[in-house]
Design an enzyme around this catalytic site. Structure first.
Site, PDB file in Angstrom:
ATOM      1  N   GLU A   1       0.817  -1.220   0.000  1.00 46.84           N
ATOM      2  CA  GLU A   1       0.000   0.000   0.000  1.00 46.84           C
ATOM      3  C   GLU A   1       0.850   1.270   0.000  1.00 46.84           C
ATOM      4  O   GLU A   1       0.414   2.309  -0.467  1.00 46.84           O
ATOM      5  CB  GLU A   1      -0.968  -0.001   1.178  1.00 46.84           C
ATOM      6  CG  GLU A   1      -2.096  -1.036   1.068  1.00 46.84           C
ATOM      7  CD  GLU A   1      -1.724  -2.407   1.609  1.00 46.84           C
ATOM      8  OE1 GLU A   1      -0.527  -2.639   1.921  1.00 46.84           O
ATOM      9  OE2 GLU A   1      -2.637  -3.255   1.722  1.00 46.84           O
TER      10      GLU A   1
ATOM     11  N   LYS B   1     -17.353  -0.835   6.550  1.00 46.51           N
ATOM     12  CA  LYS B   1     -17.845  -1.892   5.673  1.00 46.51           C
ATOM     13  C   LYS B   1     -19.366  -1.854   5.500  1.00 46.51           C
ATOM     14  O   LYS B   1     -19.873  -2.035   4.404  1.00 46.51           O
ATOM     15  CB  LYS B   1     -17.413  -3.239   6.273  1.00 46.51           C
ATOM     16  CG  LYS B   1     -17.708  -4.425   5.406  1.00 46.51           C
ATOM     17  CD  LYS B   1     -17.004  -5.682   5.906  1.00 46.51           C
ATOM     18  CE  LYS B   1     -17.309  -6.836   4.947  1.00 46.51           C
ATOM     19  NZ  LYS B   1     -16.478  -8.004   5.217  1.00 46.51           N
TER      20      LYS B   1
ATOM     21  N   MET C   1      24.508   9.294   0.769  1.00 45.60           N
ATOM     22  CA  MET C   1      24.338  10.582   1.417  1.00 45.60           C
ATOM     23  C   MET C   1      24.704  10.511   2.898  1.00 45.60           C
ATOM     24  O   MET C   1      25.305  11.439   3.449  1.00 45.60           O
ATOM     25  CB  MET C   1      22.900  11.084   1.235  1.00 45.60           C
ATOM     26  CG  MET C   1      22.666  12.486   1.759  1.00 45.60           C
ATOM     27  SD  MET C   1      23.835  13.683   1.081  1.00 45.60           S
ATOM     28  CE  MET C   1      22.922  14.319  -0.316  1.00 45.60           C
TER      29      MET C   1
ATOM     30  N   PHE D   1     -11.060  -7.033  14.523  1.00 47.52           N
ATOM     31  CA  PHE D   1     -10.045  -7.556  13.621  1.00 47.52           C
ATOM     32  C   PHE D   1      -9.766  -6.534  12.517  1.00 47.52           C
ATOM     33  O   PHE D   1     -10.679  -6.018  11.886  1.00 47.52           O
ATOM     34  CB  PHE D   1     -10.505  -8.885  13.013  1.00 47.52           C
ATOM     35  CG  PHE D   1      -9.526  -9.445  12.019  1.00 47.52           C
ATOM     36  CD1 PHE D   1      -8.247  -9.830  12.417  1.00 47.52           C
ATOM     37  CD2 PHE D   1      -9.880  -9.563  10.676  1.00 47.52           C
ATOM     38  CE1 PHE D   1      -7.337 -10.312  11.494  1.00 47.52           C
ATOM     39  CE2 PHE D   1      -8.971 -10.059   9.751  1.00 47.52           C
ATOM     40  CZ  PHE D   1      -7.695 -10.434  10.163  1.00 47.52           C
ATOM     41  N   GLN D   2      -8.503  -6.230  12.320  1.00 49.14           N
ATOM     42  CA  GLN D   2      -8.055  -5.256  11.321  1.00 49.14           C
ATOM     43  C   GLN D   2      -8.653  -3.872  11.514  1.00 49.14           C
ATOM     44  O   GLN D   2      -8.952  -3.175  10.555  1.00 49.14           O
ATOM     45  CB  GLN D   2      -8.297  -5.782   9.903  1.00 49.14           C
ATOM     46  CG  GLN D   2      -7.455  -7.020   9.626  1.00 49.14           C
ATOM     47  CD  GLN D   2      -7.329  -7.355   8.167  1.00 49.14           C
ATOM     48  OE1 GLN D   2      -8.269  -7.190   7.401  1.00 49.14           O
ATOM     49  NE2 GLN D   2      -6.172  -7.873   7.779  1.00 49.14           N
TER      50      GLN D   2
HETATM   51  C1  LIG Z   1      12.887   5.893   4.685  1.00 49.29           C
HETATM   52  C2  LIG Z   1      14.195   6.555   4.926  1.00 49.29           C
HETATM   53  N1  LIG Z   1      15.094   6.000   5.782  1.00 49.29           N
HETATM   54  C3  LIG Z   1      16.281   6.598   5.994  1.00 49.29           C
HETATM   55  C4  LIG Z   1      16.611   7.768   5.390  1.00 49.29           C
HETATM   56  C5  LIG Z   1      17.945   8.451   5.655  1.00 49.29           C
HETATM   57  N2  LIG Z   1      18.746   8.536   4.424  1.00 49.29           N
HETATM   58  C6  LIG Z   1      18.795   9.651   3.658  1.00 49.29           C
HETATM   59  S1  LIG Z   1      19.728   9.481   2.282  1.00 49.29           S
HETATM   60  C7  LIG Z   1      20.149   7.903   2.713  1.00 49.29           C
HETATM   61  C8  LIG Z   1      21.059   7.093   1.855  1.00 49.29           C
HETATM   62  C9  LIG Z   1      20.456   6.728   0.555  1.00 49.29           C
HETATM   63  O1  LIG Z   1      21.282   5.773  -0.062  1.00 49.29           O
HETATM   64  P1  LIG Z   1      21.035   5.350  -1.555  1.00 49.29           P
HETATM   65  O2  LIG Z   1      19.618   5.023  -1.769  1.00 49.29           O
HETATM   66  O3  LIG Z   1      22.006   4.290  -1.929  1.00 49.29           O
HETATM   67  O4  LIG Z   1      21.334   6.702  -2.351  1.00 49.29           O
HETATM   68  P2  LIG Z   1      22.740   7.480  -2.498  1.00 49.29           P
HETATM   69  O5  LIG Z   1      22.786   8.524  -1.427  1.00 49.29           O
HETATM   70  O6  LIG Z   1      23.833   6.480  -2.370  1.00 49.29           O
HETATM   71  O7  LIG Z   1      22.658   8.112  -3.850  1.00 49.29           O
HETATM   72  C10 LIG Z   1      19.546   7.540   3.922  1.00 49.29           C
HETATM   73  C11 LIG Z   1      19.724   6.256   4.595  1.00 49.29           C
HETATM   74  C12 LIG Z   1      15.635   8.317   4.522  1.00 49.29           C
HETATM   75  N3  LIG Z   1      15.826   9.468   3.889  1.00 49.29           N
HETATM   76  N4  LIG Z   1      14.465   7.679   4.305  1.00 49.29           N
END
Ligand SMILES: Cc1ncc(C[n+]2csc(CCOP(=O)(O)OP(=O)(O)O)c2C)c(N)n1
Ligand SMILES: [Mg+2]
Lengths: 158, 573
Positions: free
Chosen positions: B55, B167, B477, B117-118
């Site tokens: 979802e 429902k 990042m 439920f749910q």
């Molecule tokens: C759902 C979620 N969890 C954690 C983060 C923290 N976060 C921001 S950028 C990043 C790294 C992303 O890595 P990747 O998808 O390999 O992209 P890259 O930066 O290597 O281009 C993380 C863990 C986030 N933004 N969203």
């Protein structure tokens, strides 16, 4: 600074929750909130007491307005208005101070709503400041329990 | 097609209302509370239901569709877990002001509150992340509630609205009445700007020596790009854009400074720092844009136009607030501008000098592949005409820097919430909405795994998205912040040992897959992917591991703190 805000909202399930949740989500201070139906049963009036600098208060007003259930928001603080709060308070009652207590109730224009052997319950209506003073004055006699309604307020008529 | 006056059950009313709202697609997933709806759906032919695999995917698809087309995205999910799975997607749409209507099934009215439920209190859960939400308590209220939901989602500042449908309501019948008009007492957005304020703005702008337009996603939502282009060119005012604003003004025009903020261009940030007048339109002074607010545009008289009054004076105190729709603001501004205005040639020359001082560049050799090259190459091969979707991370910021956005509704990205896992489903949704432009996705090797299940949806629907996987074997990042600010402790960001073989993964889903690890193979792979339209295609770009996105203004910093290169060049491998 303290602000008293009057809000007309749709009398719908969840309206109070939306307002309260908005205050907590945005980190606004919420001193009291009271709600009741108005002359129009589809609309409720909320009275909110909050504190903050002007910039915060202006955000509070705008965020309140932004809620879809909100019909009208008025900051009454700097406008002519009447503000009242209800205090219900149960005090310990003992012979030596009985007389003093009754005198004070008169001074505060309070009403006795219940009286027992060892306790007395009174009601006082007034501005929140007056209610604060009332509580301070009665404290030394022993407050067993108290309940405050929170402020309600309305514009003064033309 | 049914007509008003007929007796219909709740499920029939539901589809009848969607029809009248001109809904083309529903992104959904069935379940117990929606059995009646899916029974009715079985015979519905004029609305397409896209079966997702989670979802969350449905919500991002709906948002991708909405951002690409400007029309509201529609989601349909069951109660309890189906509903709670939509929370991230709803929060994302809320932060980025995307129009979306989410329909959730709910347990029968008589069981609400009994821990049935749910059962989940999805109205309570989503209250702070929706523009508004509803629990339908009577089948007679269903049509008007749906009408209001679409109205709220698309009028004023757009946003997600949720409708919870028990429902029993979907099974009950009543006489169907389509409400032709809708009036919500507490919802009267200000669309028209105050003309006195606009005149005041015009006056200030004409006299400004170093004006700058700071443009946000609001200009795109308001379909005001034409007005912006006309105004900026007529007045010779440079334009910088936020991540969501990219494409509002053509990135290849000399007046475009690209993006501002944390990973904005050097010259855009220098211009913000030096301008004497800042005209913010449909932007909200987000912390990723301003850095330290006290030092943001310190010399500027600030004009702020926004449709949402709460955005004004929220993060930054402005001198001239103008609430209203961006299209109305810009078109009345054009009318109100005096004929004579300051000469801005020396201001533009100064900006161009900054542009030359510190351009966006990258080095490249025949054997190593860099993300910047891949994005640059895609930009060239698509001539800036693609709908570009990103996930979250370094690749997202490089996209903002190296893809030249020319038209509005060309970048679809999670800006406010920064949701990893957004990209793949958002790209699929965008491709359902837009058929005459290529839809390309730049996604990290971390983020792709967060909604990889939606590859099934793309393959099954023959959705011709180009999945450009920027595989740096790192949560890049986060790794960048670890290198810069956390003593180079690369704690749990190295995915090298654990990443799957993405080509095999894609093929197992039935998706065409390619791989590239140098500029020559990358160029060919991009060409091949762009030419392939029979379904999705994934290209696994093996880019270098430890690249960094610059410039960077550290969080909460000022322009003077802007980093232009690595602090310790030895860390480069
Ligand atoms: C759902 C979620 N969890 C954690 C983060 C923290 N976060 C921001 S950028 C990043 C790294 C992303 O890595 P990747 O998808 O390999 O992209 P890259 O930066 O290597 O281009 C993380 C863990 C986030 N933004 N969203
Ligand atoms: Mg990565």
């Amino acid at each position: 600074m303290k602000h008293i805000i009057s809000v007309l909202v749709e009398n719908k399930f969840g309206s109070l929750n939306r307002v309260a949740a908005m205050f907590s989500a945005r980190g606004f201070n919420l001193e009291s909130i009271s709600i009741g139906e108005t002359e129009d049963t589809e609309i409720s009036r909320m009275t909110i007491v909050t504190r903050g600098e002007d910039q915060i208060i202006s955000q509070v007003l705008k965020q309140l307005n932004r809620l879809v259930d909100t019909i009208k928001v008025t900051d009454l603080t700097r406008q002519p208005h009447v503000e009242r709060e209800l205090l219900l308070m149960t005090l310990k009652l003992s012979k030596p101070v009985q007389h003093e207590i009754f005198e004070l109730i008169n001074v505060f224009k309070g009403k006795v709503v219940d009286i027992k052997q060892k306790s007395i319950t009174i009601e006082v209506i007034g501005s929140p400041d007056k209610i604060n003073t009332t509580i301070d004055i009665f404290k030394p006699y022993g407050i067993k329990e108290l309940a405050r309604s929170g402020a309600v307020a309305i514009h003064r008529g033309e | 097609m049914h007509s008003s006056g007929q007796t219909l059950n709740g499920s029939e009313i539901f589809f009848e209302c969607l029809r009248r709202e001109n809904v083309e697609y529903i992104f959904g997933y069935p379940g117990g509370s929606l059995l009646k709806v899916y029974e009715t759906l079985y015979d519905v032919e004029d609305i397409q239901h896209i079966l997702v695999r989670h979802e969350q995917g449905a919500t991002h698809m709906a948002e991708g569709y909405a951002r690409a087309t400007g029309k509201p995205g529609v989601v349909l999910v069951t109660s309890g877990p189906g509903a709670t799975n939509t929370v991230t997607g709803i929060a994302n749409a809320y932060m980025d002001s995307s129009p979306m209507v989410v329909f959730t099934g709910q347990v029968p009215s008589s069981l609400i509150g009994n821990d049935a439920f749910q059962e989940a209190d999805i109205v309570g859960i989503t209250r702070p992340i929706t523009k508004h939400n509803f629990l339908v308590k009577d089948v007679k209220e269903l049509a008007i509630t749906i009408r209001k939901a679409f109205f709220l989602a698309t009028n004023g500042r757009p946003g997600p609205v949720l409708v919870d449908m028990p429902k029993d309501i979907l099974n009950a019948s009543c006489v169907f009445q389509w409400p032709e008009t809708v009036d919500i007492r507490g919802f009267k957005p200000t669309l028209k700007c105050h003309i006195n304020q606009v005149q005041k703005a015009a006056h200030k702008i004409a006299k400004a020596k170093r004006p700058l337009l700071y443009i946000g996603g609001g200009v795109i939502s308001a379909e005001a790009s034409e007005e912006l282009r006309k105004f900026a060119i007529q007045q010779n005012i440079p334009v910088t854009m936020t991540l969501q604003g990219l494409g509002a003004f053509p990135g290849n025009h000399p007046l475009s400074l690209g993006m501002l903020g944390m990973h904005g261009t050097y010259w855009a940030n220098r211009a913000v720092n030096a301008c004497d007048l800042l005209i913010a339109v449909g932007a909200r002074f987000d912390d990723r844009v301003t850095g330290k607010v006290e030092t943001f545009a310190p010399q500027a008289y600030k004009i702020h136009n926004d449709i949402d009054p709460t955005n004004v004076d929220k993060n930054i105190k402005v001198d001239l607030p103008i609430v209203g729709d961006a299209k109305h603001f810009l078109s009345s501004l054009i009318e109100e501008m005096p004929d004579a205005f300051e000469n801005r040639e020396s201001w533009l020359a100064q900006i161009n000098q900054w542009r030359e001082e510190c351009p966006l560049t990258y080095t490249s050799d025949d054997n190593t592949l860099k993300t910047e090259f891949v994005i640059d190459e895609v930009s060239k091969q698509t001539k800036g005409n693609a709908v570009v979707v990103t996930d979250v991370g370094q690749h997202q910021m490089w996209t903002s820097q190296f893809y030249t956005f020319i038209n509005p509704r060309s970048i679809i990205t999670s800006g406010g919430l920064g949701t990893m896992g957004y990209g793949l489903p958002a790209a699929i949704g965008a491709a359902f909405g837009i058929k005459d432009r290529p839809v390309v996705l730049f996604c990290g090797d971390g983020g792709i795994m967060m909604n990889i299940q939606e590859l099934v949806t793309a393959v099954h629907g023959k959705v011709p998205i180009k999945i450009f996987l920027i595989n740096n074997s790192f949560l890049g990042m986060v790794r960048q912040w670890q290198e810069l600010f956390h003593k180079e402790k690369y704690s749990f960001t190295d995915l090298g040992d654990s990443n799957p073989d993405f080509v095999k993964v894609a093929e197992a889903f039935g998706c065409k897959a390619l791989k590239a690890d140098n500029p020559a193979t990358a160029r060919e792979a991009i060409k091949e992917a762009l030419a392939w339209n029979e379904g999705p295609v994934l290209v696994d770009f093996r880019v270098i591991k430890k690249d960094m996105v610059f410039p960077m203004v550290p969080a909460g910093g000022s322009i003077s703190d802007m980093l232009l290169e690595r602090l310790n060049p030895k860390t480069m491998v």
